[in-house]
Enzyme design. Structure first.
Site, PDB file in Angstrom:
ATOM      1  N   LYS A 184       7.324  -8.977   9.189  1.00  0.00           N
ATOM      2  CA  LYS A 184       6.540 -10.395   8.914  1.00  0.00           C
ATOM      3  C   LYS A 184       7.435 -10.009   7.087  1.00  0.00           C
ATOM      4  CE  LYS A 184       2.686 -12.612   6.991  1.00  0.00           C
ATOM      5  NZ  LYS A 184       3.605 -11.659   5.697  1.00  0.00           N
ATOM      6  N   GLY A 239       2.691  -2.607   0.285  1.00  0.00           N
ATOM      7  CA  GLY A 239       2.100  -2.867  -0.318  1.00  0.00           C
ATOM      8  C   GLY A 239       0.748  -2.471  -1.142  1.00  0.00           C
ATOM      9  N   SER A 240       0.258  -2.803  -1.127  1.00  0.00           N
ATOM     10  CA  SER A 240      -1.264  -2.266  -2.302  1.00  0.00           C
ATOM     11  C   SER A 240      -1.803  -1.363  -1.081  1.00  0.00           C
ATOM     12  CB  SER A 240      -2.456  -3.356  -2.659  1.00  0.00           C
ATOM     13  OG  SER A 240      -2.556  -3.647  -0.935  1.00  0.00           O
ATOM     14  N   THR A 241      -2.678  -0.231  -1.966  1.00  0.00           N
ATOM     15  CA  THR A 241      -3.169   0.537  -1.846  1.00  0.00           C
ATOM     16  C   THR A 241      -4.591  -0.128  -0.890  1.00  0.00           C
ATOM     17  OG1 THR A 241      -3.073   1.969  -3.419  1.00  0.00           O
ATOM     18  CG2 THR A 241      -4.660   2.620  -2.207  1.00  0.00           C
ATOM     19  N   VAL A 243      -5.178  -2.795   0.943  1.00  0.00           N
ATOM     20  CA  VAL A 243      -4.564  -3.312   2.108  1.00  0.00           C
ATOM     21  C   VAL A 243      -3.961  -2.126   3.043  1.00  0.00           C
ATOM     22  CG1 VAL A 243      -2.342  -4.893   2.854  1.00  0.00           C
ATOM     23  CG2 VAL A 243      -3.915  -5.270   0.460  1.00  0.00           C
ATOM     24  N   GLY A 244      -3.167  -1.420   2.452  1.00  0.00           N
ATOM     25  CA  GLY A 244      -2.735  -0.033   3.477  1.00  0.00           C
ATOM     26  C   GLY A 244      -4.430   0.752   4.161  1.00  0.00           C
ATOM     27  N   GLU A 261       4.112   2.815   1.976  1.00  0.00           N
ATOM     28  CA  GLU A 261       4.488   3.087   0.225  1.00  0.00           C
ATOM     29  C   GLU A 261       3.715   2.137  -0.222  1.00  0.00           C
ATOM     30  OE1 GLU A 261       5.741   2.033  -3.124  1.00  0.00           O
ATOM     31  OE2 GLU A 261       7.260   0.563  -2.045  1.00  0.00           O
ATOM     32  N   CYS A 295       6.541  -0.592  -7.866  1.00  0.00           N
ATOM     33  CA  CYS A 295       5.775  -0.049  -7.946  1.00  0.00           C
ATOM     34  C   CYS A 295       5.649   1.446  -7.734  1.00  0.00           C
ATOM     35  CB  CYS A 295       5.658   0.658  -5.821  1.00  0.00           C
ATOM     36  SG  CYS A 295       4.888  -1.122  -4.987  1.00  0.00           S
ATOM     37  N   GLU A 393      -3.186  -0.716 -11.028  1.00  0.00           N
ATOM     38  CA  GLU A 393      -1.380  -0.277 -11.629  1.00  0.00           C
ATOM     39  C   GLU A 393      -1.565  -2.123 -12.377  1.00  0.00           C
ATOM     40  OE1 GLU A 393       0.022  -0.852  -8.070  1.00  0.00           O
ATOM     41  OE2 GLU A 393       2.087  -0.225  -8.191  1.00  0.00           O
TER      42      GLU A 393
END
Ligand code: SIN
Length: 491
Positions: A184, A239-241, A243-244, A261, A295, A393
């Protein structure tokens, strides 16, 4: 903007998705706009894939896996090697595409292309070196060995900040292991991914092994398919925590193997025994790379009190020389942020810090004269624990300085975070270098160095920065399963 006018090879500018070796539109024919973040000019339109389109890409990868899993490792290595060579041959065009859709200066885009290609080079060399074990079984009439098998079809979800490198870092080990993939591409910067697909085709990667799909509004729905589809055995996400966590939840339904990550909030510590010139060089590399949008960018800069004023002044003098502007202008050292939400977030962090007593030594404001996505290079002094920037962040060009007195205090401040991706410190004391490296709760430590990214090094975090390692000899582990074979022998 007319991006094709900037390219030597216009066929690298692809605007359809790449599924089973073919360029395809969304079944609905819907598209979304890709704009240049510097000028907001329209560059191209890409297919707005939906869940049904995504399922077709998964089916293509499933079909290709039946044969690709049996392709010899040496052949997989050659395919990756060829893809690497094509990327290097087309470096200037790939860099132009990255600058158009991401905004980073052309020199940074070229560096990214070389970095991205190096993952294909590295994993082409790793493909023939995937070893199993022989183990002495407890039962003397049995023989025991392990084999490493490709895990299967992988869903790879990539971010916009490195539109080439974050894809190659995932696709390289997947193909080296014998997996097939559905990538994606980031909605903000999908054209680089599609140019990579064109090079995959030229490299002779078999149809269906690499499928690259695009979506913007439908990103969550496409992600839902990649994280719940039973055919997909592995999901790798950068990506972001936040969304993770969502994706991990979705993946739990079919218990996929994961590597994530996620966000960081890197501490960057300067002790009073450091070589300050080296620390300054490290900070420039870590803090301001692509305007602070990585990041692993330093977010909290902790400086021991005896050298605090001197070091902060050195930083102010250095960053005054930066030239913020359009990535295509040769003198530009730093480009725009990706979109207005990013500018808003940076502004909120600065305003929060100032309201709680921080001093603005430089910048501190959006640069409206350049365009809505620009924020000035900013230096903040007298930061304190509890400010927003300490636990979120920033992802922008803000160097925020915190004074400290003792090593214990610096370590406590550095570790006072839910995330732990990268951490940096500078000191000439060899004992301290071991002590602090061991004490930092992060996945990657830079000691007297501010640039960590290297295909041979394991990249990844601890705590809520995620798990799994990308790059290095460990990168392949994320894409294989270890099968144990116990054989009974008659005697
Ligand atoms: C990232 O920002 O996620 C990656 C940075 C890098 O690979 O250097």
């Amino acid at each position: 903007m007319d991006l094709s006018a900037k390219l030597k090879d216009v066929s690298l500018l692809q605007t359809k998705c790449f599924v089973h070796g073919k360029w395809v539109s969304a079944a609905s024919d819907k598209t979304f706009a890709v704009d240049n973040p510097s000028t907001l000019q329209h560059i191209a339109s890409c297919p707005e894939f939906d869940p049904k389109d995504t399922e077709a890409a998964v089916a293509a990868a499933q079909d290709a896996f039946k044969t690709f899993r049996h392709v010899p490792a040496r052949t997989r290595a050659r395919l990756l090697r060829r893809w690497y060579e094509l990327m290097m041959e087309h470096m200037d065009d790939l860099a132009s595409i990255i600058t158009a859709e991401n905004g980073k200066p052309l020199a940074d885009s070229r560096t990214e292309v070389a970095y991205a290609a190096s993952f294909f080079e590295w994993f082409s060399e790793e493909a023939p070196r995937i070893y199993g074990d022989t183990i002495e079984a407890s039962n003397p009439s049995c023989r025991l060995r392990t084999v490493k098998e490709p895990i299967g079809v992988c869903g790879l979800i990539a971010p916009w900040n490195f539109p080439a490198a974050m894809i190659t870092r995932k696709v390289g080990p997947a193909l080296a292991a014998g997996c097939t993939v559905v990538v994606k591409a980031p909605g903000e910067a999908p054209l680089t991914a599609l140019a990579l697909a064109e090079l995959a085709r030229r490299a002779g990667i078999p149809d269906g092994v690499v499928n690259i799909i695009t979506a913007l509004e439908n990103t969550a729905a496409v992600g839902q398919v990649l994280t719940t589809h039973p055919v997909i055995k592995k999901v790798s996400f950068t990506g972001s925590t936040g969304v993770g966590k969502l994706l991990m939840n979705q993946c739990s339904i079919t218990l996929k193997k994961l590597s994530f990550e996620l966000g960081g909030n890197a501490p960057f510590i300067v002790f009073d025994d450091a070589n300050l010139a080296v620390a300054l060089r490290g900070l420039m590399a870590s803090k301001f790379r692509i305007s602070g949008q990585t990041c692993v960018c330093a977010n909290r800069i902790l400086v021991q009190r005896a050298v605090y004023d001197t070091f902060v002044q050195m930083v102010v003098d250095e960053v005054r020389q930066f030239r913020v502007g359009d990535g295509y202008v040769q003198s530009t050292t730093h480009g725009p942020l990706i979109h207005q939400r990013a500018v808003q977030k940076v502004a909120t962090h600065v305003q929060d810090a100032v309201a709680r007593g921080a001093r603005v030594l430089l910048g501190g404001e959006p640069l409206h004269s350049l365009g809505p996505n620009y924020f000035g290079i900013t230096v903040l002094a007298d930061m304190k624990p509890g400010m927003k920037l300490c636990y979120e962040e920033t992802f922008g060009p803000v160097a925020a300085f915190f004074p400290f007195d003792t090593e214990e205090e610096a370590i406590a401040l550095a570790n006072d975070s839910d995330v732990g991706l990268a951490g940096y410190f500078f000191s000439k004391d060899a004992n301290r270098c071991y002590r602090v490296a061991e004490a930092l709760e992060v996945g990657m430590v830079g000691v007297n160095v501010g640039a960590l990214s290297d295909p041979v090094a394991p990249f990844g975090g601890v705590k809520q920065s995620g798990f799994g390692r990308e790059g290095s000899k460990y990168g392949i582990d994320e894409f294989v399963i270890t099968k144990m074979v116990m054989t009974g022998i008659d005697d």
